[in-house]
Design an enzyme around this catalytic site. Structure first.
Site, PDB file in Angstrom:
ATOM      1  N   LYS A  34       0.682  -1.151   0.081  1.00 57.65           N
ATOM      2  CA  LYS A  34      -0.078   0.039  -0.063  1.00 57.65           C
ATOM      3  C   LYS A  34       0.804   1.351  -0.139  1.00 57.65           C
ATOM      4  CE  LYS A  34      -1.670   1.790   3.836  1.00 57.65           C
ATOM      5  NZ  LYS A  34      -1.312   2.993   4.371  1.00 57.65           N
ATOM      6  N   ASN A  35       2.113   1.249   0.948  1.00 57.86           N
ATOM      7  CA  ASN A  35       2.717   2.666   0.865  1.00 57.86           C
ATOM      8  C   ASN A  35       3.651   2.843  -0.211  1.00 57.86           C
ATOM      9  OD1 ASN A  35       1.424   2.885   3.418  1.00 57.86           O
ATOM     10  ND2 ASN A  35       3.362   2.448   4.777  1.00 57.86           N
ATOM     11  N   CYS A 129      -4.276  12.979  13.893  1.00 60.15           N
ATOM     12  CA  CYS A 129      -5.167  11.689  13.599  1.00 60.15           C
ATOM     13  C   CYS A 129      -5.140  10.655  14.836  1.00 60.15           C
ATOM     14  CB  CYS A 129      -4.851  10.892  12.336  1.00 60.15           C
ATOM     15  SG  CYS A 129      -3.200  10.253  12.344  1.00 60.15           S
ATOM     16  N   ARG A 134       0.870  14.534  13.527  1.00 60.57           N
ATOM     17  CA  ARG A 134       1.285  14.188  12.181  1.00 60.57           C
ATOM     18  C   ARG A 134       1.535  15.478  11.101  1.00 60.57           C
ATOM     19  NH1 ARG A 134      -0.781   8.722  10.038  1.00 60.57           N
ATOM     20  NH2 ARG A 134       1.086   8.717   8.563  1.00 60.57           N
ATOM     21  N   ASP A 321       4.790   0.403  11.917  1.00 62.48           N
ATOM     22  CA  ASP A 321       3.579  -0.268  11.465  1.00 62.48           C
ATOM     23  C   ASP A 321       3.489  -1.599  11.917  1.00 62.48           C
ATOM     24  OD1 ASP A 321       2.878   2.331  10.293  1.00 62.48           O
ATOM     25  OD2 ASP A 321       3.339   1.681   8.197  1.00 62.48           O
ATOM     26  N   ARG A 413      -8.609  -0.168   5.197  1.00 66.30           N
ATOM     27  CA  ARG A 413      -7.718   0.855   4.436  1.00 66.30           C
ATOM     28  C   ARG A 413      -6.490   0.255   3.655  1.00 66.30           C
ATOM     29  NH1 ARG A 413      -5.625   4.898   8.179  1.00 66.30           N
ATOM     30  NH2 ARG A 413      -4.500   5.254   6.384  1.00 66.30           N
TER      31      ARG A 413
HETATM   32  C1  UD1 Z   1       4.507   6.843   6.548  1.00 70.24           C
HETATM   33  C2  UD1 Z   1       3.759   5.830   6.173  1.00 70.24           C
HETATM   34  C3  UD1 Z   1       3.249   5.154   7.501  1.00 70.24           C
HETATM   35  C4  UD1 Z   1       4.232   5.079   8.605  1.00 70.24           C
HETATM   36  C5  UD1 Z   1       5.271   6.152   8.726  1.00 70.24           C
HETATM   37  C6  UD1 Z   1       6.386   5.842   9.516  1.00 70.24           C
HETATM   38  C7  UD1 Z   1       2.828   5.979   4.060  1.00 70.24           C
HETATM   39  C8  UD1 Z   1       1.421   6.265   3.236  1.00 70.24           C
HETATM   40  N1  UD1 Z   1       2.704   6.086   5.263  1.00 70.24           N
HETATM   41  O1  UD1 Z   1       3.730   7.873   7.029  1.00 70.24           O
HETATM   42  O2  UD1 Z   1       2.617   4.034   7.298  1.00 70.24           O
HETATM   43  O3  UD1 Z   1       3.912   4.793   9.891  1.00 70.24           O
HETATM   44  O4  UD1 Z   1       5.605   6.618   7.472  1.00 70.24           O
HETATM   45  O5  UD1 Z   1       7.149   4.757   9.045  1.00 70.24           O
HETATM   46  O6  UD1 Z   1       3.967   5.673   3.583  1.00 70.24           O
HETATM   47  N2  UD1 Z   1       7.027  14.536  10.786  1.00 70.24           N
HETATM   48  C9  UD1 Z   1       6.974  16.055  11.269  1.00 70.24           C
HETATM   49  N3  UD1 Z   1       6.707  16.699  10.395  1.00 70.24           N
HETATM   50  C10 UD1 Z   1       6.649  16.505   8.665  1.00 70.24           C
HETATM   51  C11 UD1 Z   1       6.689  14.995   8.301  1.00 70.24           C
HETATM   52  C12 UD1 Z   1       6.524  14.019   9.628  1.00 70.24           C
HETATM   53  O7  UD1 Z   1       7.196  16.327  12.253  1.00 70.24           O
HETATM   54  O8  UD1 Z   1       6.613  17.272   7.842  1.00 70.24           O
HETATM   55  C13 UD1 Z   1       7.018  13.502  11.722  1.00 70.24           C
HETATM   56  C14 UD1 Z   1       5.528  12.690  12.116  1.00 70.24           C
HETATM   57  O9  UD1 Z   1       4.784  13.360  12.929  1.00 70.24           O
HETATM   58  C15 UD1 Z   1       6.121  11.717  12.742  1.00 70.24           C
HETATM   59  C16 UD1 Z   1       7.622  11.295  12.049  1.00 70.24           C
HETATM   60  O10 UD1 Z   1       7.901  12.451  11.612  1.00 70.24           O
HETATM   61  O11 UD1 Z   1       6.603  11.657  13.934  1.00 70.24           O
HETATM   62  C17 UD1 Z   1       7.907  10.194  10.939  1.00 70.24           C
HETATM   63  O12 UD1 Z   1       6.630  10.477   9.932  1.00 70.24           O
HETATM   64  P1  UD1 Z   1       6.465  10.329   8.234  1.00 70.24           P
HETATM   65  O13 UD1 Z   1       7.762   9.336   8.181  1.00 70.24           O
HETATM   66  O14 UD1 Z   1       6.508  11.554   7.646  1.00 70.24           O
HETATM   67  O15 UD1 Z   1       5.198   9.291   8.293  1.00 70.24           O
HETATM   68  P2  UD1 Z   1       4.397   9.331   7.115  1.00 70.24           P
HETATM   69  O16 UD1 Z   1       5.200   9.618   5.798  1.00 70.24           O
HETATM   70  O17 UD1 Z   1       3.005  10.211   7.203  1.00 70.24           O
END
Ligand code: UD1
Length: 445
Positions: A34-35, A129, A134, A321, A413
């Protein structure tokens, strides 16, 4: 008002009814990740030519991502259920609306491609969420470093490339972000000059996206390492690509084999993508054999399960995850284990439901202390997010008696035909669809 009937519509709230205690046995095929499919579908916006993606899992998030592409004006054909042929020639809208972003945060992945190809993009700012706040501040800061102007207008992020095209730059993420890395990689692929991303996420899904982009004509090196180099090109073209297997679905079935004291052959997977999970499960007493490069044989070792601590970290370490599923497993292990969550601040929602089933878990900050082995008893429980629901299904499969899991739309999902897959392995699990009538003014609350 008396005499006036309210407008009523029907909502469907699916539940799973699980009768636990049956060891799972047999062979199971893993679907596409999915990711990986989510960013790869977003990447189709980078070209007017047709991009064909195979092995796209048939899950709710991908249906939502497809809807987003179609809303923007792309044509999506599905000659087969898991093949998407996307042509984004006639895109006239550059916007991901709140209705989509609130149901699926990955819609923010449209931002990079739209900004890069059309010089403008508007995406509703995702709110909090179930697993934490996030934010996407790191994505936005990186776009600014590529020359975009970014503003917040009525809850929407509006990004523009003033000269029409983004300009390559050095970007160092202060925190590892998966979708942030993907967004910047896609944006920089069409920028002018060279972009270097430092402290990039190293997940296999990043490598998969880079492989697709390179097939489309991008010049990306180093994906899968902390430093990614992108030489921007003027245009990208069509390509054909097969999405990698889902490593989290693989891990979930590995835990399913162990927690039910069953024995599974897990096919069409990529063990090298989940080494940290395999190593941790082996430490905990799970017997895992790599039959070949895409097949695992998994069963609970004869010595039973042993409590082992785990800490979630970005890839290549133990993935967040898989944390919820691992916690369910630890309720069945002898001894005390610490489960430390370092990625998301509120990702222990499954713990309270596991406790209702009889687990002994204490949460303090980002640490859950699990004392095992405890007998789990069936109970009515509620799923709170995608991976939490997987952990509750796993717990229910090994619990005594009946468990009724509510709000399973979360699991839909990201897990394809999960009920059918578990049933094929001997599980007693069924989906119950309940329709409830809701007055229109009630539904607005
Ligand atoms: C992706 C995955 C999700 C997985 C996560 C961590 C997808 C679609 N989803 O989510 O399944 O659980 O990686 O492996 O691929 N953060 C910030 N600012 C930002 C971006 C992130 O502070 O602009 C923080 C987030 O709140 C979190 C951490 O960084 O604490 C990691 O998040 P991130 O790797 O960005 O997760 P996603 O990409 O949303």
């Amino acid at each position: 008002m008396p005499g006036i009937l309210p407008t009523v519509f029907t909502a469907f709230m699916d539940k799973f009814l699980v009768r636990g205690g049956k060891p799972l046995k047999g062979k199971i095929e893993i679907g596409g990740a999915k990711n990986s499919a989510l960013p790869c579908l977003a990447a189709t916006l980078l070209t007017p030519e047709t991009v064909t993606l195979h092995n796209v899992p048939y899950v709710k998030d991908l249906i939502t991502q497809r809807r987003l592409l179609e809303d923007l004006g792309a044509t999506v054909l599905t000659p087969e259920l898991r093949t998407h042929k996307v042509t984004a020639r006639n895109v006239q809208i550059y916007e991901a609306p709140y209705e989509l972003v609130k149901t699926m945060r990955a819609s923010v992945l449209a931002l990079g491609p739209l900004l890069a190809r059309f010089g403008q993009a508007k995406v509703s700012l995702p709110g909090g969420c179930a697993i934490g706040t996030r934010p996407i501040d790191l994505h936005l800061k990186a776009f600014e470093q590529l020359g975009a102007t970014v503003s917040l207008e009525s809850g929407d992020v509006v990004a523009r490339a003033p000269k029409g095209r983004l300009v390559g730059n050095n970007i160092e993420f202060e925190k590892v972000t998966v979708t942030g890395t993907e967004n910047v990689m896609m944006a920089a692929a069409l920028g002018s000059g060279k972009t270097v991303i430092k402290n990039a996420a190293q997940e296999p899904e990043i490598e998969d996206l880079a492989e697709l982009l390179n097939k489309m004509g991008a010049r990306i090196k180093g994906a899968g390492t902390p430093v990614i180099e992108i030489e921007g090109v003027e245009a990208l073209g069509g390509a054909e690509h097969t999405i990698i297997p889902d490593r989290i679905e693989t891990g979930t079935f590995m835990v399913a084999a162990a927690i039910t004291h069953g024995e599974l052959e897990i096919k069409s997977c990529r063990p090298e993508h989940i080494k940290a999970v395999i190593n941790k499960l082996r430490e905990a007493g799970v017997e895992i054999e790599e039959l070949n490069q895409s097949t695992l044989h998994v069963r609970c070792g004869s010595g039973g399960l042993k409590a082992k601590d785990v800490t979630t970290e970005p890839h290549p370490d133990f993935p967040t995850d898989m944390q919820a599923q691992y916690m369910a497993l630890m309720t069945q292990a002898e001894g005390e284990s610490k489960v430390i969550e370092t990625i998301f601040e509120n990702r222990f929602m499954h713990a309270s439901e596991l406790i209702r089933m009889g687990a002994d878990i204490n949460i303090s900050g980002n640490t859950a202390v699990v004392r095992g082995k405890t007998k789990l008893m069936g109970a009515p429980i509620i799923a709170s997010d995608l991976r939490a629901s997987a952990s509750l299904v796993l717990a229910a499969l090994c619990a005594e008696g009946e468990t009724l899991i509510d709000r399973v739309y979360h699991i839909d999902r990201g897990y394809e035909t999960i009920v059918r897959k578990f049933r094929s392995l001997g599980a007693d699990i069924q989906r119950i669809t309940e329709s409830i009538a809701i007055a229109a003014d009630e539904s607005a609350k």
